[in-house]
Write an enzyme that holds these catalytic residues in place. Structure first.
Site, short mmCIF file in Angstrom:
data_model
loop_
_atom_site.label_atom_id
_atom_site.label_comp_id
_atom_site.label_asym_id
_atom_site.label_seq_id
_atom_site.Cartn_x
_atom_site.Cartn_y
_atom_site.Cartn_z
N LYS A 52 -3.15 -2.60 1.81
CA LYS A 52 -2.59 -1.80 1.43
C LYS A 52 -2.00 -1.52 0.27
CE LYS A 52 -1.51 -1.46 6.49
NZ LYS A 52 -0.63 -1.70 7.55
N GLN A 76 5.18 -5.15 8.06
CA GLN A 76 3.82 -5.10 9.11
C GLN A 76 4.49 -5.91 9.97
OE1 GLN A 76 0.91 -3.94 7.89
NE2 GLN A 76 -0.22 -5.28 9.49
N ASP A 136 4.96 4.32 8.86
CA ASP A 136 4.36 5.10 9.20
C ASP A 136 4.64 5.41 10.98
OD1 ASP A 136 2.62 1.98 9.48
OD2 ASP A 136 4.39 0.76 9.59
#
Ligand code: GUN
Length: 286
Positions: free
Chosen positions: A53, A97, A120
Site C-alpha cells: 500500500k 490495517q 477504507d
C-alpha cells in the site's frame, strides 16, 4: 473454451497512471495527497499488504507514512495516535490495517478515525452512507471488484449476484454496491445451508471466505462471472484464491486470477480514495 481472464494488474495499472497524473497536478499546486498506514503487530500477510500500500502511494507520487507498532501496543495509545493524525494537515487518509490484536477493539479504533479521512470507508458514518446509496468512500476491495465488472461491461442490472462471505470489509459492502447497481443479491455465510444451491444460481459470484479453492467447478453456473477475493498461501508456498481456478475457468464466462486479480485493484482503489480524502480535506488547509 476457458473463461475470459479479468486482468487486475492491467486494469490497476491504468488507474494508477490516471492517479499519478492527478497527483502531479495537485502536488504542483501545493500540498501532496498523504496517506498514513498503521500496522499493529507482526502478522506476515498484513506486513506484505501494508508494504504494498505504501509503495503504491510512493509510485504515484503521494506522501505516505507507514507506522509499525508492537503487538502489545495499548488501545489508548493507538487511539491517541489516530487523534493526532486526524489533526495532521499533511495526512489526508488514515488506514489501520486489520485484523488488530485481540486486546484492541477494532470498532472503537475505526470509529476514532475522522470519517473524512477514513480511506477504507469502514467508519459507521461511511458504512451508513454506503447503505443509503450515498457513499463518501467505497471500501477498496468491493470498489475494485465493481471496477472489474465494469471493465468487461457486464450488465449488472437484473443479474443474480451471490456473495460468499459476509465480512464488514468485503461481503457486506460488496452487497450494497451490487444492490445499488441493480443486481438481485444474496449473501451467504458460514451457516448457509446447501451453499452450492446458491452459488449455482449466480450470474455474478463473488467469493471472500479465506478458504483455499472452496468453490469448485460443479458449484458454478456455466458462463457466470467469478470474482475471487481470496488470497491464500498453500503449504508448497504457492498462492491461490478461494476459487479452484483450474476447474472453474472451464465453467465460468469470466474469472479473476489469484494473484493478479482483485489484489492490485484493491490497492488502486485505495489510491483513488486517498485522492478523494485529499479533495475533502484540502479546502480546510488552504
Ligand atoms: N485487512 C484486509 N483487507 C483490509 C482492508 O481493505 N483495509 C484494512 N484496513 N485492513 C484490511
Amino acid at each position: 473454451m476457458p473463461a475470459q481472464l479479468i486482468d487486475g494488474n492491467a486494469l490497476a495499472k491504468k488507474v494508477r497512471l490516471e492517479i499519478a497524473t492527478r497527483t502531479a497536478i495537485l502536488t504542483a499546486k501545493g500540498v501532496k495527497p498523504g496517506l498514513a498506514v498503521l500496522l499493529v503487530g507482526e502478522d506476515p500477510a498484513s506486513q506484505v499488504y501494508v508494504r504494498n500500500k505504501v509503495k503504491a502511494c510512493e509510485d504515484v507520487g503521494m506522501h505516505s507514512i507507514l507506522e509499525r507498532h508492537p503487538a502489545d501496543l495499548s488501545e489508548d495509545k493507538l487511539l491517541q495516535r489516530i487523534a493526532e493524525l486526524n489533526l495532521d494537515a499533511s495526512i489526508h487518509g488514515i488506514l489501520v490495517q486489520l485484523p488488530l490484536p485481540k486486546h484492541i477493539d477494532s470498532h472503537r479504533v475505526i470509529e476514532a478515525i475522522a470519517p473524512e479521512k477514513d480511506v477504507d470507508g469502514f467508519h459507521v458514518a461511511n458504512a451508513g452512507a454506503l447503505m443509503i446509496g450515498a457513499p463518501l468512500f467505497r471500501p477498496c476491495t468491493p470498489y475494485g471488484c465493481m471496477k472489474m465488472l465494469e471493465s468487461i461491461e457486464y450488465p449488472i442490472k437484473g443479474a443474480r449476484a451471490v456473495i460468499v462471505g459476509a465480512s464488514n470489509i468485503v461481503g457486506k459492502p460488496m452487497a450494497m454496491l451490487l444492490l445499488q447497481a441493480g443486481a438481485t443479491v444474496t449473501i451467504c455465510n458460514s451457516k448457509t445451508k446447501d451453499l452450492p444451491a446458491h452459488t449455482k444460481e449466480a450470474d455474478i459470484l463473488v467469493v471472500a471466505t479465506g478458504k483455499p479453492k472452496m468453490i469448485t467447478g460443479n458449484m458454478v453456473k456455466p458462463g457466470a462471472i467469478v470474482i475471487d477475493v481470496g488470497i491464500n498461501r498453500l503449504p508448497d508456498g504457492k498462492l491461490c484464491g478461494d476459487v479452484d481456478f483450474d476447474e472453474v475457468k472451464y465453467v465460468a464466462g469470466a474469472i479473476t486470477p489469484v494473484p493478479g486479480g482483485v489484489g492490485p485493484m484493491t490497492i488502486a482503489m485505495l489510491l483513488r480514495n486517498t485522492l478523494r480524502c485529499y479533495a475533502l480535506n484540502s479546502t480546510k488547509e488552504s
